[in-house]
Design a protein around this motif. Sequence first.
Motif: not given
Length: 234
Positions: A157-159, A187-190, A194, A197
């Motif tokens: 995940h990009e974050t 890409r993050h989907n708001p 998730r 983490t």
Amino acid sequence: MAHSPDHHTPPESLRERAVALRLQGWSYDRIKEELGCSKSSVSLWVRHLPRPDPGPARERARAASRRRWDRESALRDEERRRAKAAGAAEVGSLSDRELFIAGVALYWAEGSKDKPHRRSEVLQFINSDPQVIRLFLRWLESLGVGRERLTLRVSIHETADVRGAERFWAGVAGVDVSVFSRATLKRHNPRTVRKNTGDGYHGCLVVYVRQSADLYRRMEGAWYGIVLGVDSAS
């Protein structure tokens, strides 16, 4: 311990005992069981007293429940440990043939497969479990595939901490982090909540084997051999 009803016990003694128990925080039902009298009598004797604070009793109940759960949890953990140890002992060391069959089954379950609408006879494997990755790499090694034929890439995940994930997977694969290709970022989907983490999240490792068409065909043929072997045994 509940008292047996005693027809010779003066009501005044029962009343005094009920009052004493109520002052200790006992409920009507507990007092009734303890004294062997009716709930209406208990109510008559102690209704002038303030309602007991349920806090201490509730905390005691919670503490008892936690102790009970801790004991049960410890027993379950020990059962799991014994079952896992027994399973590991049952397998023991793998022969080369057993490792080959295990790797074929693992790849067919988790690896990328050739499709009639998309010809792709190449070994490509992705997984987030370090033990699974170690087994797959050991399987490749047993087939004579050197590390120089592998392209390794993190998918994450990009974050997340991409560099930290690459260091983690480099340790799992036993390679220098410099050999990794550019990571694939999800890409993050708001709208997505998730769960993957925290410090334990390392994404997945993608293992691509270059010049592996012949090896892929051998693996696919071995898988169908496993299926036929099972069918013939039934």
